[in-house]
Design a protein around this motif. Structure first.
Motif, PDB file in Angstrom:
ATOM      1  N   ALA A  57      -4.151   4.716   1.826  1.00 30.32           N
ATOM      2  CA  ALA A  57      -3.046   4.623   0.881  1.00 30.32           C
ATOM      3  C   ALA A  57      -3.357   5.424  -0.377  1.00 30.32           C
ATOM      4  O   ALA A  57      -4.520   5.699  -0.698  1.00 30.32           O
ATOM      5  CB  ALA A  57      -2.792   3.167   0.521  1.00 30.32           C
ATOM      6  N   LEU A  58      -2.298   5.807  -1.092  1.00 27.32           N
ATOM      7  CA  LEU A  58      -2.481   6.487  -2.370  1.00 27.32           C
ATOM      8  C   LEU A  58      -2.924   5.493  -3.440  1.00 27.32           C
ATOM      9  O   LEU A  58      -3.767   5.802  -4.283  1.00 27.32           O
ATOM     10  CB  LEU A  58      -1.183   7.174  -2.794  1.00 27.32           C
ATOM     11  CG  LEU A  58      -0.623   8.215  -1.806  1.00 27.32           C
ATOM     12  CD1 LEU A  58       0.693   8.767  -2.321  1.00 27.32           C
ATOM     13  CD2 LEU A  58      -1.619   9.338  -1.586  1.00 27.32           C
ATOM     14  N   LEU A  59      -2.338   4.307  -3.432  1.00 33.26           N
ATOM     15  CA  LEU A  59      -2.753   3.198  -4.295  1.00 33.26           C
ATOM     16  C   LEU A  59      -2.075   1.935  -3.779  1.00 33.26           C
ATOM     17  O   LEU A  59      -1.219   1.987  -2.898  1.00 33.26           O
ATOM     18  CB  LEU A  59      -2.409   3.448  -5.772  1.00 33.26           C
ATOM     19  CG  LEU A  59      -0.953   3.613  -6.223  1.00 33.26           C
ATOM     20  CD1 LEU A  59      -0.197   2.310  -6.277  1.00 33.26           C
ATOM     21  CD2 LEU A  59      -0.910   4.238  -7.600  1.00 33.26           C
ATOM     22  N   THR A  60      -2.464   0.790  -4.336  1.00 33.99           N
ATOM     23  CA  THR A  60      -1.863  -0.496  -3.978  1.00 33.99           C
ATOM     24  C   THR A  60      -1.226  -1.112  -5.217  1.00 33.99           C
ATOM     25  O   THR A  60      -1.812  -1.103  -6.297  1.00 33.99           O
ATOM     26  CB  THR A  60      -2.920  -1.461  -3.410  1.00 33.99           C
ATOM     27  OG1 THR A  60      -3.480  -0.888  -2.228  1.00 33.99           O
ATOM     28  CG2 THR A  60      -2.306  -2.808  -3.068  1.00 33.99           C
ATOM     29  N   ALA A  86       0.866  -1.175   0.000  1.00 36.94           N
ATOM     30  CA  ALA A  86       0.000   0.000   0.000  1.00 36.94           C
ATOM     31  C   ALA A  86       0.906   1.229   0.000  1.00 36.94           C
ATOM     32  O   ALA A  86       1.618   1.492   0.976  1.00 36.94           O
ATOM     33  CB  ALA A  86      -0.919  -0.001   1.218  1.00 36.94           C
ATOM     34  N   VAL A  87       0.918   1.957  -1.090  1.00 39.60           N
ATOM     35  CA  VAL A  87       1.808   3.111  -1.249  1.00 39.60           C
ATOM     36  C   VAL A  87       1.256   4.283  -0.445  1.00 39.60           C
ATOM     37  O   VAL A  87       0.121   4.717  -0.662  1.00 39.60           O
ATOM     38  CB  VAL A  87       1.954   3.484  -2.732  1.00 39.60           C
ATOM     39  CG1 VAL A  87       2.847   4.713  -2.884  1.00 39.60           C
ATOM     40  CG2 VAL A  87       2.523   2.313  -3.518  1.00 39.60           C
ATOM     41  N   GLY A 105       5.208  -4.191 -10.829  1.00 40.56           N
ATOM     42  CA  GLY A 105       3.929  -4.833 -10.568  1.00 40.56           C
ATOM     43  C   GLY A 105       2.791  -4.122 -11.285  1.00 40.56           C
ATOM     44  O   GLY A 105       3.005  -3.347 -12.225  1.00 40.56           O
ATOM     45  N   ARG A 106       1.595  -4.403 -10.812  1.00 35.31           N
ATOM     46  CA  ARG A 106       0.384  -3.851 -11.410  1.00 35.31           C
ATOM     47  C   ARG A 106      -0.269  -2.918 -10.391  1.00 35.31           C
ATOM     48  O   ARG A 106      -0.544  -3.305  -9.253  1.00 35.31           O
ATOM     49  CB  ARG A 106      -0.575  -4.958 -11.789  1.00 35.31           C
ATOM     50  CG  ARG A 106      -1.863  -4.511 -12.439  1.00 35.31           C
ATOM     51  CD  ARG A 106      -1.667  -4.016 -13.846  1.00 35.31           C
ATOM     52  NE  ARG A 106      -1.170  -5.048 -14.745  1.00 35.31           N
ATOM     53  CZ  ARG A 106      -1.018  -4.863 -16.045  1.00 35.31           C
ATOM     54  NH1 ARG A 106      -1.319  -3.689 -16.604  1.00 35.31           N
ATOM     55  NH2 ARG A 106      -0.550  -5.836 -16.809  1.00 35.31           N
ATOM     56  N   ALA A 107      -0.495  -1.679 -10.816  1.00 38.35           N
ATOM     57  CA  ALA A 107      -1.124  -0.700  -9.934  1.00 38.35           C
ATOM     58  C   ALA A 107      -2.629  -0.923  -9.872  1.00 38.35           C
ATOM     59  O   ALA A 107      -3.248  -1.352 -10.844  1.00 38.35           O
ATOM     60  CB  ALA A 107      -0.830   0.717 -10.428  1.00 38.35           C
ATOM     61  N   GLY A 108      -3.194  -0.627  -8.713  1.00 35.84           N
ATOM     62  CA  GLY A 108      -4.640  -0.681  -8.555  1.00 35.84           C
ATOM     63  C   GLY A 108      -5.255   0.679  -8.846  1.00 35.84           C
ATOM     64  O   GLY A 108      -4.703   1.494  -9.586  1.00 35.84           O
ATOM     65  N   ARG A 109      -6.398   0.937  -8.237  1.00 39.02           N
ATOM     66  CA  ARG A 109      -7.087   2.204  -8.448  1.00 39.02           C
ATOM     67  C   ARG A 109      -6.415   3.299  -7.626  1.00 39.02           C
ATOM     68  O   ARG A 109      -6.054   3.091  -6.457  1.00 39.02           O
ATOM     69  CB  ARG A 109      -8.555   2.077  -8.067  1.00 39.02           C
ATOM     70  CG  ARG A 109      -9.381   3.322  -8.372  1.00 39.02           C
ATOM     71  CD  ARG A 109     -10.861   3.012  -8.195  1.00 39.02           C
ATOM     72  NE  ARG A 109     -11.193   2.698  -6.821  1.00 39.02           N
ATOM     73  CZ  ARG A 109     -11.534   3.612  -5.908  1.00 39.02           C
ATOM     74  NH1 ARG A 109     -11.585   4.893  -6.241  1.00 39.02           N
ATOM     75  NH2 ARG A 109     -11.846   3.244  -4.688  1.00 39.02           N
ATOM     76  N   ILE A 110      -6.224   4.479  -8.234  1.00 40.45           N
ATOM     77  CA  ILE A 110      -5.649   5.615  -7.516  1.00 40.45           C
ATOM     78  C   ILE A 110      -6.697   6.152  -6.547  1.00 40.45           C
ATOM     79  O   ILE A 110      -7.806   6.515  -6.947  1.00 40.45           O
ATOM     80  CB  ILE A 110      -5.200   6.706  -8.501  1.00 40.45           C
ATOM     81  CG1 ILE A 110      -4.101   6.161  -9.406  1.00 40.45           C
ATOM     82  CG2 ILE A 110      -4.713   7.936  -7.750  1.00 40.45           C
ATOM     83  CD1 ILE A 110      -3.654   7.118 -10.475  1.00 40.45           C
ATOM     84  N   LEU A 111      -6.331   6.224  -5.269  1.00 41.93           N
ATOM     85  CA  LEU A 111      -7.295   6.572  -4.226  1.00 41.93           C
ATOM     86  C   LEU A 111      -7.235   8.035  -3.813  1.00 41.93           C
ATOM     87  O   LEU A 111      -8.154   8.527  -3.159  1.00 41.93           O
ATOM     88  CB  LEU A 111      -7.066   5.678  -2.995  1.00 41.93           C
ATOM     89  CG  LEU A 111      -7.158   4.169  -3.272  1.00 41.93           C
ATOM     90  CD1 LEU A 111      -6.810   3.382  -2.019  1.00 41.93           C
ATOM     91  CD2 LEU A 111      -8.554   3.813  -3.764  1.00 41.93           C
ATOM     92  N   VAL A 112      -6.135   8.737  -4.153  1.00 37.40           N
ATOM     93  CA  VAL A 112      -6.004  10.158  -3.815  1.00 37.40           C
ATOM     94  C   VAL A 112      -5.593  10.894  -5.087  1.00 37.40           C
ATOM     95  O   VAL A 112      -4.603  10.532  -5.727  1.00 37.40           O
ATOM     96  CB  VAL A 112      -4.970  10.392  -2.699  1.00 37.40           C
ATOM     97  CG1 VAL A 112      -4.862  11.881  -2.389  1.00 37.40           C
ATOM     98  CG2 VAL A 112      -5.342   9.608  -1.454  1.00 37.40           C
ATOM     99  N   GLN A 113      -6.329  11.917  -5.437  1.00 35.72           N
ATOM    100  CA  GLN A 113      -6.078  12.663  -6.669  1.00 35.72           C
ATOM    101  C   GLN A 113      -5.211  13.887  -6.373  1.00 35.72           C
ATOM    102  O   GLN A 113      -5.193  14.415  -5.252  1.00 35.72           O
ATOM    103  CB  GLN A 113      -7.388  13.095  -7.308  1.00 35.72           C
ATOM    104  CG  GLN A 113      -8.315  11.942  -7.656  1.00 35.72           C
ATOM    105  CD  GLN A 113      -7.701  10.982  -8.663  1.00 35.72           C
ATOM    106  OE1 GLN A 113      -6.938  11.392  -9.522  1.00 35.72           O
ATOM    107  NE2 GLN A 113      -8.039   9.698  -8.538  1.00 35.72           N
TER     108      GLN A 113
END
Length: 370
Positions: free
Chosen positions: A193-196, A58-59, A173-181
């Motif tokens: 997290a910003l993304l996973t 979790a970034v 790896g593969r990024a998930g959905r961006i959670l913070v714009q």
């Protein structure tokens, strides 16, 4: 005399009529048969597994600030070290400038103190200044040198903080959905997290087998790498991998042991969270006797088959089934390779029933046509 002859004829006719008709021969029952085959059969374990990412992170931000830029999109494939986000670096840059200024000031003070020590040390040795005065010069120099070291540490810490304003991918790896714009304020180590990022190539599949198989699995693993195959909905091509991990204890709640296989997954056919059917190959049995699964029936006393004897009669025979593989039953006891067994029509048979045989096929062909 004539009456006596008629009576004798009548008695003879009645006696002939009273005899039972001769019994008719039993009708042969038409059946389909196959020939028990001897061949090498793999020793397989089947289970249901769950696909898991080898690495998942979790970034999050390590500094407070405004998120200025996003260099990744939802679902992107990212490389190790790739820039993902950029946080406003100006506060950190200002802090670094202050730290560098403090360092420059203290370096100048240290150089002055060093010059005083160098100037008065020869004089002190001749006794023109007191030892206490000379010690003060040396102490001032040591304090200035220590202040420089503190400033250098502050500069390094501020540079580290400035580096945290660029958030980079820790691995490919593969990024998930961006959670913070971009535009939002972020906090260091925030709960959100910003993304996973998930590493999907290679990838793990975790599964469990009954605890009774622990000895077989470990014994097979001691001989070499064990192959694992994964199939499932959405997996167009069976995926081949290797057993990578056997847990160190059997779960007492379920009496199962957890295993994990690793797959190269170069084409990303396996996806984290997916359920797949796992087949673990423990080895193979050479010259095993196999018959089609349809030939084996369950009775009150266990499994049995009907064997075709040389006189074209059925013989019901008890068998011990070791396991079933790809539509074929491996017979541990009861049937020898080369014997003809009934695969269809058993419901009309009993021990000793004459049978009418269709074309016999080897066990593998008979199983394939079912």
């Amino acid at each position: 005399m004539k009456s006596s002859v008629c009576t004798a004829v009548l008695i003879t006719m009645l006696a002939a009529c009273s005899k039972a008709p001769p019994a008719s021969a039993p009708v042969a029952v038409p059946v389909s048969v196959a020939v028990a085959a001897g061949k090498t059969v793999p020793d397989l374990l089947a289970a249901v597994g769950t696909v898991e990412a080898i690495n998942s992170v979790a970034v999050k931000s390590l500094v407070d600030g405004q998120l200025l830029e996003s260099h990744v999109k939802d679902g992107d494939e990212v490389k190790a070290g790739q820039l993902l986000f950029k946080i406003d670096p100006r506060p950190a840059q200002a802090s670094l400038a202050q730290a560098n200024a403090a360092l420059a000031k203290d370096v100048a003070a240290r150089e002055l103190a060093k010059a005083q020590v160098d100037r008065y040390d020869p004089v002190a040795k001749k006794g023109f200044i007191s030892a206490d005065q000379m010690q003060q010069y040396r102490t001032a120099y040591e304090a200035a040198a220590a202040a420089v070291k503190v400033d250098q540490a502050n500069v390094a810490a501020t540079q580290l903080t400035l580096g945290y304003t660029d958030i980079r991918a820790p691995f490919a790896g593969r990024a998930g959905r961006i959670l913070v714009q971009p535009g939002n304020l972020v906090k260091a180590n925030d709960t959100n997290a910003l993304l996973t990022i998930n590493q999907v190539a290679p990838i793990f599949v975790s599964f469990a087998v009954p605890g009774a198989y622990v000895e077989r699995v470990r014994a097979a693993q001691a001989k070499g790498a064990l192959r694992v195959q994964a199939r499932g909905d959405g997996v167009t091509t069976p995926q081949d991998g290797d057993l990578a991990f056997v847990d160190n204890a059997v779960d007492p709640a379920t009496n199962t042991i957890k295993l994990r296989a690793q797959f190269a997954n170069a084409e990303e056919n396996l996806w984290p969270g997916q359920f797949v059917n796992i087949t673990l190959t423990l080895g193979s049995d050479a010259d095993a006797v196999v018959v089609p699964d349809a030939a084996v029936k369950a009775g009150p006393n266990g499994n049995y088959v009907f064997v075709v004897k040389a006189d074209k009669k059925a013989e019901q025979r008890a068998v011990t089934v070791a396991r079933s593989v790809a539509g074929e039953s491996v017979i541990a006891k009861g049937v020898d390779a080369g014997e003809t067994i009934v695969v269809d029509g058993q419901s009309r048979l009993i021990d000793g029933t004459p049978i009418q045989i269709a074309e016999a096929k080897p066990a593998g062909e008979a199983a394939a046509t079912k």
